[in-house]
Design an enzyme around this catalytic site. Structure first.
Site, PDB file in Angstrom:
ATOM      1  N   HIS A   1       0.840  -1.198   0.000  1.00  0.00           N
ATOM      2  CA  HIS A   1       0.000   0.000   0.000  1.00  0.00           C
ATOM      3  C   HIS A   1       0.876   1.249   0.000  1.00  0.00           C
ATOM      4  O   HIS A   1       2.086   1.192   0.210  1.00  0.00           O
ATOM      5  CB  HIS A   1      -0.908   0.024   1.238  1.00  0.00           C
ATOM      6  CG  HIS A   1      -0.165   0.205   2.530  1.00  0.00           C
ATOM      7  ND1 HIS A   1       0.602  -0.795   3.089  1.00  0.00           N
ATOM      8  CD2 HIS A   1      -0.048   1.278   3.363  1.00  0.00           C
ATOM      9  CE1 HIS A   1       1.155  -0.355   4.216  1.00  0.00           C
ATOM     10  NE2 HIS A   1       0.778   0.902   4.402  1.00  0.00           N
TER      11      HIS A   1
ATOM     12  N   ASP B   1       0.605   5.177   1.962  1.00  0.00           N
ATOM     13  CA  ASP B   1      -0.144   5.871   3.007  1.00  0.00           C
ATOM     14  C   ASP B   1      -0.937   7.023   2.399  1.00  0.00           C
ATOM     15  O   ASP B   1      -0.483   7.652   1.438  1.00  0.00           O
ATOM     16  CB  ASP B   1       0.792   6.402   4.088  1.00  0.00           C
ATOM     17  CG  ASP B   1       1.413   5.289   4.923  1.00  0.00           C
ATOM     18  OD1 ASP B   1       0.922   4.145   4.862  1.00  0.00           O
ATOM     19  OD2 ASP B   1       2.393   5.573   5.650  1.00  0.00           O
TER      20      ASP B   1
ATOM     21  N   HIS C   1       4.896   0.343   0.087  1.00  0.00           N
ATOM     22  CA  HIS C   1       5.591  -0.460   1.082  1.00  0.00           C
ATOM     23  C   HIS C   1       4.688  -1.568   1.614  1.00  0.00           C
ATOM     24  O   HIS C   1       3.491  -1.604   1.352  1.00  0.00           O
ATOM     25  CB  HIS C   1       6.107   0.417   2.227  1.00  0.00           C
ATOM     26  CG  HIS C   1       5.055   1.253   2.905  1.00  0.00           C
ATOM     27  ND1 HIS C   1       4.455   2.347   2.309  1.00  0.00           N
ATOM     28  CD2 HIS C   1       4.486   1.157   4.126  1.00  0.00           C
ATOM     29  CE1 HIS C   1       3.593   2.903   3.136  1.00  0.00           C
ATOM     30  NE2 HIS C   1       3.587   2.181   4.247  1.00  0.00           N
TER      31      HIS C   1
ATOM     32  N   ARG D   1       6.593  -8.554  15.976  1.00  0.00           N
ATOM     33  CA  ARG D   1       7.115  -7.225  15.649  1.00  0.00           C
ATOM     34  C   ARG D   1       6.148  -6.182  16.196  1.00  0.00           C
ATOM     35  O   ARG D   1       4.932  -6.366  16.130  1.00  0.00           O
ATOM     36  CB  ARG D   1       7.257  -7.047  14.135  1.00  0.00           C
ATOM     37  CG  ARG D   1       7.729  -5.654  13.706  1.00  0.00           C
ATOM     38  CD  ARG D   1       7.817  -5.557  12.186  1.00  0.00           C
ATOM     39  NE  ARG D   1       8.386  -4.295  11.739  1.00  0.00           N
ATOM     40  CZ  ARG D   1       7.659  -3.232  11.390  1.00  0.00           C
ATOM     41  NH1 ARG D   1       6.336  -3.292  11.421  1.00  0.00           N
ATOM     42  NH2 ARG D   1       8.257  -2.123  10.976  1.00  0.00           N
TER      43      ARG D   1
END
Length: 377
Positions: A257, A259, A313, A323
């Site tokens: 995607h 942002d 990203h 994570r």
């Protein structure tokens, strides 16, 4: 859009009192034959679909993954204390993101915020649903998708694969109002998290404004008009947890995607997993202690007339470790019209409504292309 790199003691007991009930969350660790600490997951804290069997991993594989994570990283690095406009412009044009150092945020605050968020994630899934889903609290809980409605709820969408992530969405505008956050819960954990967010949010506003004003100078934009193109009042923080998954190649922590923001500022742990698409290949972004990752969003690309790029990203999951990350997003002010020679005039609300419609009907975001001026026009 994380662990703080520090290992807790052999066992950590956290006791939380809520409505006269006692919830005990125990995080325990053991060691593999190399002496490396391995945290056992608290499966009850995961959404049911994530509660898969977590098999023991081969220690040799663990060491190899760790070493691969720390190869040479070509991502440009900028010093906020002595910001070089030429290097900033190159990073924005060629990468759409950069690493930021000397940003002025105490490392203790960065790690403290991640740790407090981790304690919230450690609540059982059912508790998180009860406290933070479909409630009048400003903080909202989501999982399985990074796409949220303006209120912070997970966006219903066309069928597609689940993102291996859960998170809390935290608007920063009313942090001083205890009753607005966490439904007024009288708990030291909630209060300390709220106060840390308030301090962190001030740093984020300062950093975002400094970087954006430097971009405006680089692009020779009208400083008066551009002031409303980034509004600190729109700032929000999302904290993410990406559960480990033994079949990491079969799932994404967050799908590919861009942002929708003007700027996004990431504070991540040392597990790694963020990848950016550059020169027709995916590159791992190195997690470096004390640094931040700044990436440009769709609004910045439009504001810059496509001179700067909104970076594509994704986040890969790790088969050995969870994570955790904290990401700040900031947007144009309410009603601020973005004017560009390449796009039809639009507000962020126009853009957001179009994106949400596409996600609901198509299952994915189309984004800026919806507002592009046809070259034939």
């Amino acid at each position: 859009m994380n662990k703080n790199g520090h290992r807790p003691s052999t066992s950590l007991l956290f006791i939380h009192t809520h409505t006269n009930t006692l919830s005990t969350i125990c995080l325990s660790e053991n060691k593999n034959k190399f002496g490396k600490q391995k945290k056992m997951p608290n499966l009850e804290s995961y959404p049911p679909v994530f509660r898969r069997k977590h098999n023991d991993f081969d220690p040799d594989e663990s060491v190899q993954d760790f070493q691969e994570c720390y190869h040479s990283d070509p991502v440009p690095s900028l010093d906020l204390g002595s910001l070089n406009l030429e290097k900033l412009g190159d990073a924005c044009r060629n990468w759409g993101l950069f690493r930021l150092v000397s940003h002025g945020i105490p490392e203790t605050l960065m790690s403290q915020l991640r740790s407090q968020a981790n304690n919230l994630f450690s609540f059982s899934f059912e508790t998180k649903q009860r406290l933070f889903t479909n409630k009048p609290a400003a903080v909202s809980y989501f999982w399985g998708t990074p796409a949220l409605t303006p209120s912070g709820a997970a966006l219903a969408r066309a069928p597609q694969s689940i993102n291996w992530v859960e998170g809390f969405n935290v608007p920063l505008t009313q942090l001083s109002d205890r009753n607005q956050y966490f439904q007024g819960q009288q708990d030291p954990l909630f209060d300390s998290f709220r106060l840390s967010l308030e301090e962190y949010g001030k740093h984020m506003s300062r950093i975002a404004r400094t970087i954006f004003e430097a971009m405006v100078r680089n692009l020779h934009l009208d400083s008066t008009q551009s002031h409303s193109d980034l509004s600190e009042s729109t700032g929000l923080v999302r904290v993410y947890r990406y559960p480990k998954f033994s079949k990491a190649d079969e799932a994404l922590g967050m799908e590919v995607h861009t942002d929708s923001s003007v700027l996004s500022i990431l504070n991540e742990d040392q597990v790694g997993g963020l990848e950016v698409f550059k020169d027709d290949k995916w590159l791992l972004v190195q997690p470096i202690p004390g640094s931040l990752i700044v990436n440009l969003g769709d609004m910045m690309q439009a504001i810059s007339n496509d001179e700067y790029m909104s970076v594509m990203h994704r986040v890969k999951v790790n088969k050995n470790e969870e994570r955790h990350s904290v990401c700040y997003f900031v947007f144009p002010g309410e009603g601020s019209v973005i004017r560009s020679s390449r796009y039809k005039p639009f507000t962020y609300s126009d853009f957001q409504a179009r994106v949400q419609h596409d996600i609901k009907t198509l299952g994915f975001k189309v984004g800026l292309q919806r507002f592009k001026i046809s070259e034939d026009a």
